[in-house]
Motif scaffolding. Sequence first.
Motif, PDB file in Angstrom:
ATOM      1  N   TRP A  80      68.300 -39.838  22.144  1.00 47.84           N
ATOM      2  CA  TRP A  80      67.077 -39.963  22.940  1.00 47.84           C
ATOM      3  C   TRP A  80      66.614 -41.408  23.092  1.00 47.84           C
ATOM      4  CZ3 TRP A  80      63.890 -36.406  25.494  1.00 47.84           C
ATOM      5  CH2 TRP A  80      64.305 -35.079  25.439  1.00 47.84           C
ATOM      6  N   GLY A  81      67.136 -42.310  22.295  1.00 50.32           N
ATOM      7  CA  GLY A  81      66.778 -43.724  22.425  1.00 50.32           C
ATOM      8  C   GLY A  81      65.297 -43.957  22.204  1.00 50.32           C
ATOM      9  N   ASN A  82      64.687 -44.742  23.083  1.00 55.07           N
ATOM     10  CA  ASN A  82      63.275 -45.094  22.900  1.00 55.07           C
ATOM     11  C   ASN A  82      62.323 -43.941  23.210  1.00 55.07           C
ATOM     12  OD1 ASN A  82      63.389 -45.005  25.679  1.00 55.07           O
ATOM     13  ND2 ASN A  82      63.059 -47.192  25.983  1.00 55.07           N
ATOM     14  N   LYS A  83      62.842 -42.805  23.604  1.00 53.66           N
ATOM     15  CA  LYS A  83      62.013 -41.616  23.810  1.00 53.66           C
ATOM     16  C   LYS A  83      61.888 -40.783  22.538  1.00 53.66           C
ATOM     17  CE  LYS A  83      61.322 -42.273  28.245  1.00 53.66           C
ATOM     18  NZ  LYS A  83      59.967 -42.590  28.768  1.00 53.66           N
ATOM     19  N   ALA A  84      62.659 -41.133  21.507  1.00 53.02           N
ATOM     20  CA  ALA A  84      62.636 -40.382  20.258  1.00 53.02           C
ATOM     21  C   ALA A  84      61.559 -40.921  19.329  1.00 53.02           C
ATOM     22  CB  ALA A  84      63.996 -40.471  19.573  1.00 53.02           C
ATOM     23  N   VAL A  85      60.852 -40.013  18.673  1.00 54.41           N
ATOM     24  CA  VAL A  85      59.815 -40.388  17.717  1.00 54.41           C
ATOM     25  C   VAL A  85      59.963 -39.512  16.479  1.00 54.41           C
ATOM     26  CG1 VAL A  85      57.349 -40.577  17.260  1.00 54.41           C
ATOM     27  CG2 VAL A  85      58.224 -41.038  19.565  1.00 54.41           C
ATOM     28  N   PHE A  86      60.209 -40.150  15.319  1.00 56.03           N
ATOM     29  CA  PHE A  86      60.187 -39.404  14.067  1.00 56.03           C
ATOM     30  C   PHE A  86      58.730 -39.086  13.722  1.00 56.03           C
ATOM     31  CE2 PHE A  86      64.157 -41.990  13.144  1.00 56.03           C
ATOM     32  CZ  PHE A  86      65.028 -40.922  13.337  1.00 56.03           C
ATOM     33  N   VAL A  87      58.466 -37.857  13.294  1.00 57.25           N
ATOM     34  CA  VAL A  87      57.090 -37.487  12.974  1.00 57.25           C
ATOM     35  C   VAL A  87      57.058 -36.715  11.661  1.00 57.25           C
ATOM     36  CG1 VAL A  87      57.225 -35.380  14.381  1.00 57.25           C
ATOM     37  CG2 VAL A  87      54.996 -36.339  13.806  1.00 57.25           C
ATOM     38  N   ALA A  88      56.113 -37.096  10.796  1.00 59.33           N
ATOM     39  CA  ALA A  88      55.882 -36.393   9.536  1.00 59.33           C
ATOM     40  C   ALA A  88      54.380 -36.113   9.445  1.00 59.33           C
ATOM     41  CB  ALA A  88      56.390 -37.208   8.356  1.00 59.33           C
ATOM     42  N   GLY A  89      53.603 -37.106   8.964  1.00 57.78           N
ATOM     43  CA  GLY A  89      52.151 -36.935   8.945  1.00 57.78           C
ATOM     44  C   GLY A  89      51.523 -37.079  10.319  1.00 57.78           C
ATOM     45  N   GLY A  90      52.067 -37.972  11.139  1.00 58.64           N
ATOM     46  CA  GLY A  90      51.590 -38.142  12.509  1.00 58.64           C
ATOM     47  C   GLY A  90      50.306 -38.946  12.645  1.00 58.64           C
ATOM     48  N   THR A  91      49.826 -39.571  11.564  1.00 59.15           N
ATOM     49  CA  THR A  91      48.552 -40.292  11.653  1.00 59.15           C
ATOM     50  C   THR A  91      48.671 -41.589  12.441  1.00 59.15           C
ATOM     51  OG1 THR A  91      48.976 -41.402   9.538  1.00 59.15           O
ATOM     52  CG2 THR A  91      47.761 -39.329   9.469  1.00 59.15           C
ATOM     53  N   ILE A  92      49.858 -42.159  12.503  1.00 59.13           N
ATOM     54  CA  ILE A  92      50.051 -43.431  13.207  1.00 59.13           C
ATOM     55  C   ILE A  92      50.368 -43.208  14.672  1.00 59.13           C
ATOM     56  CG2 ILE A  92      51.433 -45.536  13.338  1.00 59.13           C
ATOM     57  CD1 ILE A  92      49.509 -45.370  10.954  1.00 59.13           C
ATOM     58  N   ILE A  93      51.278 -42.279  14.967  1.00 58.24           N
ATOM     59  CA  ILE A  93      51.729 -42.145  16.354  1.00 58.24           C
ATOM     60  C   ILE A  93      50.614 -41.699  17.281  1.00 58.24           C
ATOM     61  CG2 ILE A  93      54.102 -41.696  15.649  1.00 58.24           C
ATOM     62  CD1 ILE A  93      53.621 -38.745  16.230  1.00 58.24           C
ATOM     63  N   GLY A 144      49.093 -38.699   5.816  1.00 55.04           N
ATOM     64  CA  GLY A 144      50.108 -39.706   6.079  1.00 55.04           C
ATOM     65  C   GLY A 144      51.175 -39.742   4.997  1.00 55.04           C
ATOM     66  N   THR A 145      52.347 -40.235   5.355  1.00 57.10           N
ATOM     67  CA  THR A 145      53.474 -40.292   4.432  1.00 57.10           C
ATOM     68  C   THR A 145      53.880 -41.734   4.139  1.00 57.10           C
ATOM     69  OG1 THR A 145      55.119 -40.216   6.209  1.00 57.10           O
ATOM     70  CG2 THR A 145      54.350 -38.097   5.319  1.00 57.10           C
ATOM     71  N   LEU A 146      54.585 -41.903   3.043  1.00 55.33           N
ATOM     72  CA  LEU A 146      55.032 -43.237   2.658  1.00 55.33           C
ATOM     73  C   LEU A 146      55.975 -43.824   3.707  1.00 55.33           C
ATOM     74  CD1 LEU A 146      55.093 -45.481   0.527  1.00 55.33           C
ATOM     75  CD2 LEU A 146      56.960 -44.249  -0.611  1.00 55.33           C
ATOM     76  N   GLY A 147      56.922 -43.031   4.174  1.00 60.67           N
ATOM     77  CA  GLY A 147      57.850 -43.534   5.186  1.00 60.67           C
ATOM     78  C   GLY A 147      57.156 -43.929   6.468  1.00 60.67           C
ATOM     79  N   GLY A 148      56.165 -43.137   6.881  1.00 61.16           N
ATOM     80  CA  GLY A 148      55.431 -43.475   8.092  1.00 61.16           C
ATOM     81  C   GLY A 148      54.672 -44.771   7.953  1.00 61.16           C
ATOM     82  N   ASN A 149      54.075 -44.995   6.786  1.00 63.17           N
ATOM     83  CA  ASN A 149      53.325 -46.225   6.564  1.00 63.17           C
ATOM     84  C   ASN A 149      54.250 -47.437   6.580  1.00 63.17           C
ATOM     85  OD1 ASN A 149      51.798 -48.186   4.312  1.00 63.17           O
ATOM     86  ND2 ASN A 149      50.453 -47.179   5.776  1.00 63.17           N
ATOM     87  N   ILE A 150      55.453 -47.288   6.035  1.00 62.16           N
ATOM     88  CA  ILE A 150      56.423 -48.381   6.053  1.00 62.16           C
ATOM     89  C   ILE A 150      56.898 -48.655   7.479  1.00 62.16           C
ATOM     90  CG2 ILE A 150      58.721 -49.105   5.319  1.00 62.16           C
ATOM     91  CD1 ILE A 150      56.745 -49.204   3.058  1.00 62.16           C
ATOM     92  N   CYS A 151      57.270 -47.594   8.188  1.00 62.23           N
ATOM     93  CA  CYS A 151      57.832 -47.768   9.530  1.00 62.23           C
ATOM     94  C   CYS A 151      56.803 -48.253  10.540  1.00 62.23           C
ATOM     95  CB  CYS A 151      58.450 -46.461  10.002  1.00 62.23           C
ATOM     96  SG  CYS A 151      59.918 -45.980   9.072  1.00 62.23           S
TER      97      CYS A 151
END
Length: 261
Positions: free
Chosen positions: A19-32, A107-114
């Motif tokens: 998906w390239g730049n259309k792909a979004v990893f999501v866990a907690g979703g507080t940032i996106i 929120g998740t640790l990975g999301g905060n890092i990314c």
Amino acid sequence: MHLIIPATPAEAQTLATQWGNKAVFVAGGTIIQQAWTGPRLAPTDQCFINLMAWPETQQICVDDDYLVLGAQTRLEDVRNHPLVKIHAPLLCTALGQLGALGIRRIGTLGGNICWGVGDTGPVLLVLDAQVLLADDSWQPLVEVLQRHTLPLMLAFRIQRTDRQPPLHTAFEKVGYRAAFTPARVRVAMRWSRAERGTALSHTAAGAPGTPIRRLRHLEQHIAQSGDACTLASIRAACAQDLPMSLTLMVSRLVAGHCGLL
């Protein structure tokens, strides 16, 4: 909008590549959600890849040499975990200053890092963290964060405190007084001896518009100059890694912790 729950991390990474730049990893979703144009209006042309289907990425444990932190572990769970308090107290300190309790519970640790400017990023960098990728390889986090496109991160590991000399660290965060505004800068520091001073060996910083990074020129300058360092020389070294608006703040924070003010 597409929401996909892949069966494995390898499948998730493959989807992200497709998906390239259309792909979004999501866990907690507080940032996106902050990037959406309206409340609860997710972009219709993006592929959201749900990362919460793998319990092993939501755990904290120790092995023979490392504290291992699952990337999808909730931030508040990381902050309160007894193993983190023992082996990464600086991470607990930073998390205590991160957002509101409601954010930390989602929120998740990975999301905060990314995110690239999160409070936990500078801390993990000065602790020489490694990151587990979808191909089952462990890579230095400092190198992975320099990639143009960040890969899927499954876990982070740092050396256990009982497997290394004592750590002497500090975390500083400079923010606005207004609520719901990002901090202006976050800085983590690590010294090689208890009396600190100019024994500063690791420094990392991040801010909006300036993704987290090790301040290599500053580290080299202090290693070479030692007690001859001054606020002016530290500021000049910081300026090689940071914009001037951040250099002024970070140099004073570092000089103050090194006893040079």
